[in-house]
Design a protein around this motif. Structure first.
Motif, short mmCIF file in Angstrom:
data_model
loop_
_atom_site.label_atom_id
_atom_site.label_comp_id
_atom_site.label_asym_id
_atom_site.label_seq_id
_atom_site.Cartn_x
_atom_site.Cartn_y
_atom_site.Cartn_z
N ASN A 34 0.83 -1.21 0.00
CA ASN A 34 0.00 0.00 0.00
C ASN A 34 0.86 1.26 0.00
O ASN A 34 0.63 2.19 -0.76
CB ASN A 34 -0.93 0.04 1.23
N ARG A 76 -5.43 -1.31 9.40
CA ARG A 76 -6.36 -0.20 9.64
C ARG A 76 -6.04 0.48 10.96
O ARG A 76 -5.44 -0.11 11.85
CB ARG A 76 -7.81 -0.71 9.66
N SER A 83 -15.11 -0.07 1.08
CA SER A 83 -14.32 -1.13 1.72
C SER A 83 -15.19 -2.35 2.03
O SER A 83 -14.71 -3.49 2.01
CB SER A 83 -13.62 -0.61 2.97
N VAL A 122 -15.41 -4.33 -1.17
CA VAL A 122 -14.18 -5.11 -1.36
C VAL A 122 -14.25 -6.40 -0.55
O VAL A 122 -13.95 -7.49 -1.03
CB VAL A 122 -12.93 -4.28 -0.98
N ASN A 177 -14.68 -4.53 7.41
CA ASN A 177 -14.19 -5.38 6.31
C ASN A 177 -13.14 -6.39 6.73
O ASN A 177 -12.26 -6.72 5.95
CB ASN A 177 -13.66 -4.52 5.15
N ILE A 208 -8.26 -5.79 5.12
CA ILE A 208 -8.33 -4.94 3.94
C ILE A 208 -8.01 -3.51 4.36
O ILE A 208 -8.55 -3.03 5.37
CB ILE A 208 -9.75 -4.99 3.33
N VAL A 238 -8.09 0.16 2.60
CA VAL A 238 -8.42 0.94 1.40
C VAL A 238 -7.97 2.38 1.60
O VAL A 238 -8.32 3.01 2.60
CB VAL A 238 -9.94 0.90 1.11
N GLU A 239 -7.21 2.88 0.65
CA GLU A 239 -6.77 4.27 0.70
C GLU A 239 -7.03 4.90 -0.67
O GLU A 239 -7.09 4.18 -1.68
CB GLU A 239 -5.27 4.34 1.03
N VAL A 249 -6.33 -0.63 -2.92
CA VAL A 249 -6.97 -1.66 -2.10
C VAL A 249 -5.89 -2.64 -1.67
O VAL A 249 -5.35 -3.38 -2.50
CB VAL A 249 -8.07 -2.39 -2.89
N SER A 307 -14.52 4.91 10.90
CA SER A 307 -13.57 3.80 11.00
C SER A 307 -12.81 3.87 12.32
O SER A 307 -12.02 3.02 12.63
CB SER A 307 -12.60 3.84 9.82
#
Ligand code: BTN
Length: 270
Positions: free
Chosen positions: A34, A62, A92, A95, A113, A125, A127-128, A148, A263
Protein backbone atom coordinates in the motif's frame (compact mmCIF):
# COMPACT_ATOMS: atom_id res chain seq x y z
CA UNK A 1 8.18 -16.22 -6.28
CA UNK A 2 8.02 -18.26 -9.52
CA UNK A 3 4.66 -19.58 -8.33
CA UNK A 4 3.34 -16.03 -7.95
CA UNK A 5 4.78 -15.00 -11.33
CA UNK A 6 2.91 -17.77 -13.18
CA UNK A 7 -0.36 -16.70 -11.61
CA UNK A 8 0.43 -13.02 -12.25
CA UNK A 9 0.55 -13.77 -15.98
CA UNK A 10 -2.86 -15.47 -15.88
CA UNK A 11 -4.32 -12.57 -13.91
CA UNK A 12 -2.98 -10.04 -16.41
CA UNK A 13 -4.58 -11.96 -19.27
CA UNK A 14 -7.93 -12.12 -17.46
CA UNK A 15 -8.02 -8.46 -16.44
CA UNK A 16 -6.47 -6.47 -19.27
CA UNK A 17 -9.40 -6.81 -21.74
CA UNK A 18 -11.71 -4.92 -19.34
CA UNK A 19 -8.98 -2.71 -17.89
CA UNK A 20 -6.67 -1.18 -20.50
CA UNK A 21 -3.21 -0.31 -19.22
CA UNK A 22 -3.41 -2.88 -16.39
CA UNK A 23 -0.03 -4.17 -15.24
CA UNK A 24 1.13 -6.66 -12.60
CA UNK A 25 4.35 -6.51 -10.56
CA UNK A 26 5.61 -9.17 -8.19
CA UNK A 27 8.30 -8.17 -5.67
CA UNK A 28 10.28 -10.34 -3.28
CA UNK A 29 10.23 -7.77 -0.51
CA UNK A 30 8.89 -4.25 0.13
CA UNK A 31 7.98 -2.25 3.20
CA UNK A 32 4.28 -2.23 2.33
CA UNK A 33 2.51 -2.70 -0.99
CA UNK A 34 0.00 0.00 0.00
CA UNK A 35 2.77 2.45 0.94
CA UNK A 36 4.54 1.78 -2.35
CA UNK A 37 1.42 2.45 -4.44
CA UNK A 38 0.63 5.57 -2.43
CA UNK A 39 4.20 6.79 -3.06
CA UNK A 40 3.81 6.07 -6.77
CA UNK A 41 0.49 7.91 -6.82
CA UNK A 42 2.28 10.98 -5.43
CA UNK A 43 4.71 10.58 -8.36
CA UNK A 44 1.77 10.62 -10.76
CA UNK A 45 0.64 6.97 -11.03
CA UNK A 46 -2.93 6.85 -12.32
CA UNK A 47 -2.75 3.51 -14.16
CA UNK A 48 -4.34 0.28 -12.91
CA UNK A 49 -1.62 -1.77 -11.23
CA UNK A 50 -1.49 -4.93 -9.12
CA UNK A 51 1.52 -5.05 -6.78
CA UNK A 52 2.18 -8.36 -5.05
CA UNK A 53 4.93 -8.90 -2.46
CA UNK A 54 6.25 -12.14 -1.03
CA UNK A 55 7.30 -10.26 2.09
CA UNK A 56 6.37 -6.93 3.68
CA UNK A 57 8.78 -5.45 6.21
CA UNK A 58 6.40 -2.72 7.43
CA UNK A 59 2.90 -3.89 6.53
CA UNK A 60 0.16 -1.51 7.60
CA UNK A 61 -3.29 -2.31 8.96
CA UNK A 62 -6.36 -0.20 9.64
CA UNK A 63 -6.39 2.48 12.32
CA UNK A 64 -2.61 2.87 12.18
CA UNK A 65 -1.91 -0.67 13.29
CA UNK A 66 0.93 -2.85 11.97
CA UNK A 67 0.17 -5.84 9.77
CA UNK A 68 2.42 -8.82 10.33
CA UNK A 69 2.39 -11.71 7.89
CA UNK A 70 4.53 -14.80 7.65
CA UNK A 71 6.48 -14.91 4.33
CA UNK A 72 5.45 -17.92 2.28
CA UNK A 73 2.39 -18.50 4.46
CA UNK A 74 0.31 -15.50 3.53
CA UNK A 75 -0.74 -13.41 0.57
CA UNK A 76 -0.11 -9.67 0.50
CA UNK A 77 -1.04 -7.44 -2.41
CA UNK A 78 -2.41 -4.05 -3.31
CA UNK A 79 -4.48 -3.11 -6.32
CA UNK A 80 -4.46 0.46 -7.63
CA UNK A 81 -7.38 1.49 -9.83
CA UNK A 82 -8.53 4.93 -10.97
CA UNK A 83 -12.19 5.33 -10.05
CA UNK A 84 -14.83 8.05 -10.06
CA UNK A 85 -17.95 6.69 -8.31
CA UNK A 86 -20.79 9.04 -7.44
CA UNK A 87 -20.31 8.08 -3.80
CA UNK A 88 -17.41 6.31 -2.10
CA UNK A 89 -19.55 5.14 0.84
CA UNK A 90 -19.31 1.41 1.43
CA UNK A 91 -16.32 0.86 -0.84
CA UNK A 92 -14.32 -1.13 1.72
CA UNK A 93 -17.39 -3.28 2.49
CA UNK A 94 -17.81 -3.99 -1.22
CA UNK A 95 -14.18 -5.11 -1.36
CA UNK A 96 -14.83 -7.46 1.54
CA UNK A 97 -17.89 -8.90 -0.19
CA UNK A 98 -15.91 -9.51 -3.36
CA UNK A 99 -13.05 -11.25 -1.54
CA UNK A 100 -15.33 -13.35 0.67
CA UNK A 101 -17.29 -14.52 -2.37
CA UNK A 102 -14.11 -15.57 -4.13
CA UNK A 103 -12.50 -17.25 -1.13
CA UNK A 104 -14.92 -19.76 0.37
CA UNK A 105 -18.61 -20.09 1.36
CA UNK A 106 -17.65 -20.20 5.05
CA UNK A 107 -15.82 -16.86 5.04
CA UNK A 108 -17.69 -14.13 6.92
CA UNK A 109 -17.32 -10.36 7.12
CA UNK A 110 -16.88 -8.58 10.40
CA UNK A 111 -17.84 -4.93 9.85
CA UNK A 112 -16.38 -3.01 8.25
CA UNK A 113 -14.19 -5.38 6.31
CA UNK A 114 -12.33 -8.01 8.32
CA UNK A 115 -12.44 -11.46 6.76
CA UNK A 116 -13.33 -14.12 9.31
CA UNK A 117 -13.21 -17.89 9.13
CA UNK A 118 -14.72 -19.88 11.99
CA UNK A 119 -14.85 -16.77 14.22
CA UNK A 120 -11.16 -15.96 13.70
CA UNK A 121 -9.47 -13.35 11.54
CA UNK A 122 -8.47 -14.74 8.15
CA UNK A 123 -7.52 -11.49 6.48
CA UNK A 124 -7.76 -7.74 6.41
CA UNK A 125 -8.33 -4.94 3.94
CA UNK A 126 -6.83 -1.46 3.90
CA UNK A 127 -8.42 0.94 1.40
CA UNK A 128 -6.77 4.27 0.70
CA UNK A 129 -7.36 6.87 -2.00
CA UNK A 130 -5.05 9.35 -3.62
CA UNK A 131 -5.31 11.86 -6.41
CA UNK A 132 -5.64 15.49 -7.26
CA UNK A 133 -9.43 15.44 -7.32
CA UNK A 134 -11.77 16.42 -4.52
CA UNK A 135 -12.04 14.40 -1.31
CA UNK A 136 -13.76 11.00 -1.54
CA UNK A 137 -16.90 12.24 0.22
CA UNK A 138 -17.58 14.67 -2.60
CA UNK A 139 -19.93 13.83 -5.46
CA UNK A 140 -17.39 14.96 -8.04
CA UNK A 141 -16.72 12.59 -10.92
CA UNK A 142 -13.04 13.43 -11.08
CA UNK A 143 -11.14 10.12 -10.86
CA UNK A 144 -9.01 9.31 -7.84
CA UNK A 145 -6.65 6.39 -7.49
CA UNK A 146 -8.01 3.85 -5.06
CA UNK A 147 -5.43 1.55 -3.45
CA UNK A 148 -6.97 -1.66 -2.10
CA UNK A 149 -4.54 -3.56 0.13
CA UNK A 150 -5.30 -7.15 1.05
CA UNK A 151 -3.57 -9.49 3.48
CA UNK A 152 -4.74 -13.09 3.81
CA UNK A 153 -3.36 -15.88 5.97
CA UNK A 154 -2.95 -18.98 3.83
CA UNK A 155 -1.26 -21.49 6.10
CA UNK A 156 -3.12 -23.13 8.93
CA UNK A 157 -2.21 -21.55 12.26
CA UNK A 158 0.66 -23.38 13.94
CA UNK A 159 -1.44 -25.00 16.66
CA UNK A 160 -4.08 -26.29 14.22
CA UNK A 161 -1.58 -27.63 11.68
CA UNK A 162 -0.76 -30.49 14.01
CA UNK A 163 -4.38 -31.24 14.87
CA UNK A 164 -6.17 -33.56 12.52
CA UNK A 165 -9.65 -33.89 13.97
CA UNK A 166 -12.35 -32.25 11.81
CA UNK A 167 -13.63 -30.16 14.69
CA UNK A 168 -10.23 -28.83 15.69
CA UNK A 169 -11.30 -25.29 14.71
CA UNK A 170 -13.65 -25.15 17.66
CA UNK A 171 -10.78 -25.81 20.07
CA UNK A 172 -8.77 -22.81 18.86
CA UNK A 173 -8.82 -19.63 20.86
CA UNK A 174 -10.77 -16.70 19.44
CA UNK A 175 -7.65 -14.55 19.16
CA UNK A 176 -5.70 -16.94 16.98
CA UNK A 177 -5.70 -16.08 13.28
CA UNK A 178 -7.32 -18.47 10.84
CA UNK A 179 -5.68 -19.83 7.68
CA UNK A 180 -7.43 -20.48 4.37
CA UNK A 181 -5.77 -23.89 4.14
CA UNK A 182 -8.08 -24.99 6.99
CA UNK A 183 -10.88 -25.18 4.43
CA UNK A 184 -8.93 -25.31 1.15
CA UNK A 185 -6.25 -27.87 1.90
CA UNK A 186 -3.05 -27.43 -0.09
CA UNK A 187 -3.97 -24.09 -1.64
CA UNK A 188 -1.07 -21.67 -2.15
CA UNK A 189 -0.76 -17.90 -2.32
CA UNK A 190 -0.60 -17.78 -6.13
CA UNK A 191 -3.82 -19.74 -6.49
CA UNK A 192 -5.57 -17.48 -4.00
CA UNK A 193 -4.32 -14.40 -5.84
CA UNK A 194 -5.70 -15.69 -9.13
CA UNK A 195 -9.05 -16.47 -7.50
CA UNK A 196 -9.34 -13.00 -6.00
CA UNK A 197 -8.05 -10.38 -8.38
CA UNK A 198 -10.11 -10.69 -11.61
CA UNK A 199 -13.45 -10.69 -9.70
CA UNK A 200 -12.18 -7.87 -7.47
CA UNK A 201 -11.45 -5.69 -10.51
CA UNK A 202 -14.93 -6.47 -11.89
CA UNK A 203 -16.54 -5.67 -8.54
CA UNK A 204 -14.66 -2.39 -8.19
CA UNK A 205 -15.81 -1.44 -11.68
CA UNK A 206 -19.39 -2.33 -10.70
CA UNK A 207 -19.01 -0.21 -7.56
CA UNK A 208 -17.82 2.74 -9.67
CA UNK A 209 -21.08 2.53 -11.65
CA UNK A 210 -23.65 1.56 -9.01
CA UNK A 211 -22.05 2.17 -5.61
CA UNK A 212 -22.68 0.02 -2.53
CA UNK A 213 -26.30 -0.70 -3.53
CA UNK A 214 -25.37 -3.77 -5.57
CA UNK A 215 -23.36 -5.25 -2.65
CA UNK A 216 -25.78 -4.78 0.25
CA UNK A 217 -27.55 -8.12 -0.12
CA UNK A 218 -24.30 -10.04 -0.50
CA UNK A 219 -22.89 -8.28 2.57
CA UNK A 220 -25.95 -9.36 4.57
CA UNK A 221 -25.36 -13.00 3.59
CA UNK A 222 -21.79 -12.81 4.95
CA UNK A 223 -22.41 -10.52 7.94
CA UNK A 224 -20.68 -12.08 10.98
CA UNK A 225 -22.18 -9.62 13.47
CA UNK A 226 -25.86 -9.58 12.54
CA UNK A 227 -28.12 -10.14 15.56
CA UNK A 228 -25.12 -10.37 17.88
CA UNK A 229 -24.31 -8.21 20.86
CA UNK A 230 -21.52 -5.82 20.05
CA UNK A 231 -19.55 -3.22 22.00
CA UNK A 232 -18.40 0.01 20.41
CA UNK A 233 -15.08 1.56 21.34
CA UNK A 234 -16.93 4.30 23.26
CA UNK A 235 -18.31 1.55 25.52
CA UNK A 236 -21.83 1.54 24.07
CA UNK A 237 -23.35 -1.91 23.74
CA UNK A 238 -26.15 -3.00 21.48
CA UNK A 239 -27.32 -5.50 18.90
CA UNK A 240 -25.85 -5.39 15.39
CA UNK A 241 -28.68 -5.09 12.85
CA UNK A 242 -26.82 -5.16 9.54
CA UNK A 243 -25.75 -2.12 7.54
CA UNK A 244 -27.62 0.80 5.99
CA UNK A 245 -27.58 1.80 2.30
CA UNK A 246 -24.27 3.60 2.78
CA UNK A 247 -22.61 0.68 4.57
CA UNK A 248 -22.85 2.19 8.07
CA UNK A 249 -23.24 -0.42 10.83
CA UNK A 250 -26.68 -0.35 12.46
CA UNK A 251 -26.55 -0.95 16.20
CA UNK A 252 -29.71 -1.06 18.30
CA UNK A 253 -28.77 0.43 21.67
CA UNK A 254 -30.79 1.36 24.75
CA UNK A 255 -30.91 4.90 23.32
CA UNK A 256 -32.17 3.76 19.90
CA UNK A 257 -30.66 2.81 16.54
CA UNK A 258 -27.18 4.16 15.87
CA UNK A 259 -25.57 4.38 12.42
CA UNK A 260 -21.85 3.79 12.88
CA UNK A 261 -19.81 5.33 10.05
CA UNK A 262 -16.50 6.08 11.56
CA UNK A 263 -13.57 3.80 11.00
CA UNK A 264 -12.39 5.03 14.42
CA UNK A 265 -15.07 2.86 16.01
CA UNK A 266 -14.07 -0.68 16.80
CA UNK A 267 -16.68 -3.34 17.20
CA UNK A 268 -16.21 -6.53 19.15
CA UNK A 269 -18.62 -9.33 19.91
CA UNK A 270 -19.47 -9.19 23.62
C1 BTN B 1 -6.38 -4.70 8.76
O1 BTN B 1 -7.08 -5.67 8.99
O2 BTN B 1 -6.00 -3.94 9.67
C2 BTN B 1 -5.99 -4.41 7.33
C3 BTN B 1 -4.74 -5.17 6.94
C4 BTN B 1 -4.33 -4.92 5.51
C5 BTN B 1 -3.01 -5.57 5.20
C6 BTN B 1 -2.65 -5.48 3.74
S1 BTN B 1 -1.28 -6.51 3.33
C7 BTN B 1 -1.15 -5.73 1.77
C8 BTN B 1 -1.39 -4.26 1.99
N1 BTN B 1 -0.16 -3.60 2.36
C9 BTN B 1 -0.18 -3.15 3.61
O3 BTN B 1 0.74 -2.56 4.18
N2 BTN B 1 -1.38 -3.41 4.15
C10 BTN B 1 -2.26 -4.10 3.24
Amino acid sequence: MSDLLAHAEAIWEAVVPSTPGFTVEVLRSIDSTNSELMRRSRDGLMEPLLLVAEEQTAGRGRLGRNWHSRPGQSLTFSLALPMAPLSWSGLSLAVGVSLANSLHPEVRLKWPNDLWLHERKLGGILVETAGSGAMPSSATLQPRLVVVGVGINIARPLSSSVASSPDSASTLTAMEPAGLAEVLIGIDAGEVLERLVPPLVNDLQAFAVSGFAVFGERFAQRDALRNRLVRLSDGTEGTACGVDAAGALLVLTAQGMRHINSSEVSVRPC
